[in-house]
Design an enzyme around this catalytic site. Structure first.
Site, PDB file in Angstrom:
ATOM      1  NE  ARG A  62     -37.875  31.420 -25.694  1.00 47.41           N
ATOM      2  CZ  ARG A  62     -39.033  31.600 -24.990  1.00 47.41           C
ATOM      3  NH1 ARG A  62     -39.719  32.820 -25.130  1.00 47.41           N
ATOM      4  NH2 ARG A  62     -39.498  30.571 -24.385  1.00 47.41           N
ATOM      5  CD  GLU A  99     -50.209  26.910 -14.227  1.00 44.86           C
ATOM      6  OE1 GLU A  99     -49.647  27.330 -15.199  1.00 44.86           O
ATOM      7  OE2 GLU A  99     -51.636  27.148 -14.405  1.00 44.86           O
TER       8      GLU A  99
HETATM    9  P1  AMP Z   1     -41.797  32.957 -15.310  1.00 44.60           P
HETATM   10  O1  AMP Z   1     -40.840  32.095 -14.600  1.00 44.60           O
HETATM   11  O2  AMP Z   1     -43.287  32.732 -15.066  1.00 44.60           O
HETATM   12  O3  AMP Z   1     -41.494  34.472 -15.263  1.00 44.60           O
HETATM   13  O4  AMP Z   1     -41.639  32.683 -16.990  1.00 44.60           O
HETATM   14  C1  AMP Z   1     -40.539  33.084 -17.457  1.00 44.60           C
HETATM   15  C2  AMP Z   1     -40.006  32.357 -18.671  1.00 44.60           C
HETATM   16  O5  AMP Z   1     -40.932  31.484 -19.657  1.00 44.60           O
HETATM   17  C3  AMP Z   1     -39.033  33.197 -19.575  1.00 44.60           C
HETATM   18  O6  AMP Z   1     -37.775  32.742 -19.692  1.00 44.60           O
HETATM   19  C4  AMP Z   1     -39.874  33.111 -20.815  1.00 44.60           C
HETATM   20  O7  AMP Z   1     -38.939  32.886 -22.035  1.00 44.60           O
HETATM   21  C5  AMP Z   1     -40.873  32.041 -20.776  1.00 44.60           C
HETATM   22  N1  AMP Z   1     -42.281  32.383 -20.950  1.00 44.60           N
HETATM   23  C6  AMP Z   1     -43.324  32.622 -19.760  1.00 44.60           C
HETATM   24  N2  AMP Z   1     -44.362  32.985 -20.398  1.00 44.60           N
HETATM   25  C7  AMP Z   1     -44.478  32.990 -21.692  1.00 44.60           C
HETATM   26  C8  AMP Z   1     -45.109  33.734 -22.818  1.00 44.60           C
HETATM   27  N3  AMP Z   1     -46.259  34.112 -22.730  1.00 44.60           N
HETATM   28  N4  AMP Z   1     -44.319  33.731 -23.911  1.00 44.60           N
HETATM   29  C9  AMP Z   1     -43.131  33.558 -24.192  1.00 44.60           C
HETATM   30  N5  AMP Z   1     -42.321  32.891 -23.415  1.00 44.60           N
HETATM   31  C10 AMP Z   1     -42.884  33.011 -21.928  1.00 44.60           C
END
Ligand code: AMP
Length: 174
Positions: A62, A99
């Site tokens: 995305r 995680e």
């Molecule tokens: P993080 O590495 O934990 O910051 O996760 C970010 C990535 O995971 C991004 O590329 C988001 O597209 C996806 N992502 C994580 N949580 C969500 C959520 N609740 N809804 C949609 N996409 C998410």
């Protein structure tokens, strides 16, 4: 504020996707709305118009959607960060913690020249792990990370803190 409310209305919450306990922020209603999409891209690009980046970097998948649109809006190039084995030329890679377990991201080794100013883009920041890994790849190649811009920030997960001192801009905060 009214402008932001019109964007909020275009984000669909999907409970328990892709697994129980995750509240997924579905951006597809915003992407399919002509004025919503152009407003989101304009507001994401605006903070970077004075100190313009040379390149926008977006992570699969995305990050590609907003990344290429922002690169065009800011008149700069776009560099993709991808999952392992997808990029055809020589790559640099980074492993980062999830995680449960780890994941890896790759970038072409000649994608960024030392000293180039880079803006990192994604749709959403949660824990910040993905963005931190992408920042580290950019820095490994000698790039200067101007900041991260996202459409959505899940504030409770404190991804912003993980990225410090990188500047983080978000349009919609939950
Ligand atoms: P993080 O590495 O934990 O910051 O996760 C970010 C990535 O995971 C991004 O590329 C988001 O597209 C996806 N992502 C994580 N949580 C969500 C959520 N609740 N809804 C949609 N996409 C998410």
């Amino acid at each position: 504020m009214i402008m932001h409310e019109s964007l909020t209305a275009l984000i669909r919450d999907i409970p328990d996707f892709p697994k129980p306990g995750i509240r997924f922020k579905d951006i597809t209603p915003l992407l399919s709305d002509p004025s919503g999409l152009s407003l989101a891209v304009e507001l994401m690009a605006n903070p970077w118009r004075d100190d313009r980046p040379d390149l926008v970097v977006g992570a699969e998948s995305r990050g590609f959607i907003f990344g290429t649109a922002l690169a065009q809006s800011l008149s700069c190039g776009f560099v993709p960060v991808r999952k392992p084995g997808k990029l055809p030329y020589e790559t640099v890679s980074i492993e980062y913690e999830l995680e449960y377990g780890t994941d890896t991201l790759e970038m072409h080794k000649d994608a960024i020249k030392p000293g180039q100013k880079v803006l990192l883009v994604d749709d959403l920041i949660a824990t910040g792990g993905t963005a931190k890994a992408a920042c580290d790849l950019i820095k490994d190649l000698g790039g200067d990370v101007l900041g991260l811009v996202v459409l959505i920030e899940l504030e409770a997960l404190k991804g912003r803190d993980l990225l410090e001192p990188v500047e983080v801009h978000s349009l919609l905060r939950y």
